[in-house]
Write an enzyme that holds these catalytic residues in place. Sequence first.
Site, PDB file in Angstrom:
ATOM      1  N   SER A   6     -32.355  37.145  64.840  1.00 43.31           N
ATOM      2  CA  SER A   6     -33.078  36.818  64.072  1.00 43.31           C
ATOM      3  C   SER A   6     -32.495  35.348  63.395  1.00 43.31           C
ATOM      4  CB  SER A   6     -33.047  37.732  62.841  1.00 43.31           C
ATOM      5  OG  SER A   6     -33.441  37.660  61.481  1.00 43.31           O
ATOM      6  N   HIS A  31     -36.817  37.081  66.404  1.00 43.10           N
ATOM      7  CA  HIS A  31     -37.076  37.809  65.189  1.00 43.10           C
ATOM      8  C   HIS A  31     -37.352  36.813  63.958  1.00 43.10           C
ATOM      9  CE1 HIS A  31     -37.156  41.424  62.806  1.00 43.10           C
ATOM     10  NE2 HIS A  31     -36.914  40.930  61.684  1.00 43.10           N
ATOM     11  N   ASP A  33     -37.810  36.134  59.777  1.00 44.06           N
ATOM     12  CA  ASP A  33     -38.211  36.985  58.663  1.00 44.06           C
ATOM     13  C   ASP A  33     -39.049  36.216  57.803  1.00 44.06           C
ATOM     14  OD1 ASP A  33     -36.941  39.303  59.268  1.00 44.06           O
ATOM     15  OD2 ASP A  33     -34.954  38.028  59.269  1.00 44.06           O
ATOM     16  N   MET A  35     -40.296  35.974  53.976  1.00 37.36           N
ATOM     17  CA  MET A  35     -40.206  36.563  52.854  1.00 37.36           C
ATOM     18  C   MET A  35     -40.956  36.075  51.864  1.00 37.36           C
ATOM     19  SD  MET A  35     -36.178  37.418  53.038  1.00 37.36           S
ATOM     20  CE  MET A  35     -35.372  38.257  54.496  1.00 37.36           C
ATOM     21  N   HIS A  64     -41.538  39.138  61.336  1.00 36.96           N
ATOM     22  CA  HIS A  64     -41.500  40.368  60.247  1.00 36.96           C
ATOM     23  C   HIS A  64     -41.901  39.855  59.067  1.00 36.96           C
ATOM     24  CE1 HIS A  64     -38.234  43.186  58.506  1.00 36.96           C
ATOM     25  NE2 HIS A  64     -39.500  43.409  58.004  1.00 36.96           N
ATOM     26  N   MET A  66     -42.580  40.419  55.553  1.00 36.41           N
ATOM     27  CA  MET A  66     -41.913  40.989  54.181  1.00 36.41           C
ATOM     28  C   MET A  66     -42.881  40.556  53.067  1.00 36.41           C
ATOM     29  SD  MET A  66     -38.080  41.322  55.258  1.00 36.41           S
ATOM     30  CE  MET A  66     -38.026  39.831  56.477  1.00 36.41           C
ATOM     31  N   MET A 135     -36.019  49.926  59.153  1.00 36.31           N
ATOM     32  CA  MET A 135     -35.007  49.005  58.417  1.00 36.31           C
ATOM     33  C   MET A 135     -33.733  49.552  58.171  1.00 36.31           C
ATOM     34  SD  MET A 135     -36.518  46.100  58.102  1.00 36.31           S
ATOM     35  CE  MET A 135     -34.976  45.432  57.113  1.00 36.31           C
ATOM     36  N   GLY A 140     -34.638  41.743  52.429  1.00 36.28           N
ATOM     37  CA  GLY A 140     -34.442  40.683  51.676  1.00 36.28           C
ATOM     38  C   GLY A 140     -33.452  39.677  51.907  1.00 36.28           C
ATOM     39  N   GLY A 143     -27.111  39.385  56.261  1.00 38.67           N
ATOM     40  CA  GLY A 143     -25.565  39.811  55.967  1.00 38.67           C
ATOM     41  C   GLY A 143     -25.254  41.017  54.960  1.00 38.67           C
ATOM     42  N   ASP A 173     -33.507  47.183  62.224  1.00 39.17           N
ATOM     43  CA  ASP A 173     -33.220  45.707  61.955  1.00 39.17           C
ATOM     44  C   ASP A 173     -32.488  45.907  60.691  1.00 39.17           C
ATOM     45  OD1 ASP A 173     -33.446  43.170  61.113  1.00 39.17           O
ATOM     46  OD2 ASP A 173     -35.466  43.455  60.476  1.00 39.17           O
ATOM     47  N   GLY A 174     -31.242  45.267  60.485  1.00 39.97           N
ATOM     48  CA  GLY A 174     -30.330  45.018  59.466  1.00 39.97           C
ATOM     49  C   GLY A 174     -29.025  45.563  59.431  1.00 39.97           C
ATOM     50  N   GLY A 175     -28.053  44.651  59.566  1.00 40.69           N
ATOM     51  CA  GLY A 175     -26.696  45.173  59.454  1.00 40.69           C
ATOM     52  C   GLY A 175     -26.258  45.296  60.974  1.00 40.69           C
ATOM     53  N   SER A 196     -26.903  37.833  61.286  1.00 44.02           N
ATOM     54  CA  SER A 196     -25.343  37.133  61.197  1.00 44.02           C
ATOM     55  C   SER A 196     -24.630  37.751  62.380  1.00 44.02           C
ATOM     56  CB  SER A 196     -24.747  37.974  59.632  1.00 44.02           C
ATOM     57  OG  SER A 196     -25.040  39.206  59.515  1.00 44.02           O
TER      58      SER A 196
HETATM   59  C1  DX5 Z   1     -33.612  41.661  56.419  1.00 40.91           C
HETATM   60  C2  DX5 Z   1     -34.317  40.940  57.662  1.00 40.91           C
HETATM   61  C3  DX5 Z   1     -33.396  41.231  58.654  1.00 40.91           C
HETATM   62  C4  DX5 Z   1     -32.327  40.403  58.541  1.00 40.91           C
HETATM   63  C5  DX5 Z   1     -31.113  40.777  59.480  1.00 40.91           C
HETATM   64  O1  DX5 Z   1     -34.483  41.556  55.142  1.00 40.91           O
HETATM   65  O2  DX5 Z   1     -35.444  41.754  57.899  1.00 40.91           O
HETATM   66  O3  DX5 Z   1     -33.933  40.884  60.007  1.00 40.91           O
HETATM   67  O4  DX5 Z   1     -32.422  39.139  59.070  1.00 40.91           O
HETATM   68  O5  DX5 Z   1     -30.002  40.099  59.265  1.00 40.91           O
HETATM   69  P1  DX5 Z   1     -28.321  40.719  59.620  1.00 40.91           P
HETATM   70  O6  DX5 Z   1     -28.472  41.052  60.991  1.00 40.91           O
HETATM   71  O7  DX5 Z   1     -27.435  39.736  59.062  1.00 40.91           O
HETATM   72  O8  DX5 Z   1     -28.350  41.913  58.476  1.00 40.91           O
HETATM   73 ZN    ZN Z   2     -36.161  41.420  59.977  1.00 44.40          ZN
END
Ligand code: DX5
Ligand code: ZN
Length: 213
Positions: A6, A31, A33, A35, A64, A66, A135, A140, A143, A173-175, A196
Amino acid sequence: MLVSPSIISCDLANLGSELKKCERGGADSIHVDIMDGHFVPNIALGVETVKAAKRSTSIPLEIHLMVERPDIYWKLFRDAGGSRFLVHFESQADIARLGAETKKEGYKVGIAINPETRFSAISDIVGDFDYLLVMSVHPGFSGQKFIDDVIPKVKESSEFISRNKLKTLIEVDGGVNLEKGKLCAASGANILASASYIFSSNVEERIQDLKSL
Ligand code: DX5
Ligand code: ZN
């Protein structure tokens, strides 16, 4: 395991070279993002970033969205070079209709669900989508810490998809780091999106580590 770096936390001042690292690491998709400051409390990336990424790599770009109205905006990203689209069940769009429209135009499409959305809310339509994006943080920000509570949902989704012989792939997706990626793999995930963890270190190695799961 398929891996989708991402780019929200890559060095955007050097997007082209970051994408070359993703290519060398064997990334399966990129990926992106998007927003809108309404669906999520942040504004990030956009059409011009997708165009720039498209100029720099031939890896498919997964968008993605959002945003509150993915039904209005997905076409801008299609025209910018997006290959597939991840749209939120919690958005204001008629998601089943949007999925059908996207597929009719020849694009792959995924349904995305927030951590608090239960799998049962979308189980009757999940088979109409190429991907289910689970998710594992509140969307949003990059990290954030992986929410372990989503793991049973990944497992439930995977069991449902197998039982009903559906073709939908599960993406988380996420963390996502190596430790959490292992949990996802063991629960039936097919694709890991990660920002991240990948871009804070050696990009090629981190992609390969996740791919080996
Ligand atoms: C969160 C995004 C994720 C994000 C993941 O809102 O949709 O795709 O970039 O970032 P890390 O891997 O750092 O959590
Ligand atoms: Zn994402």
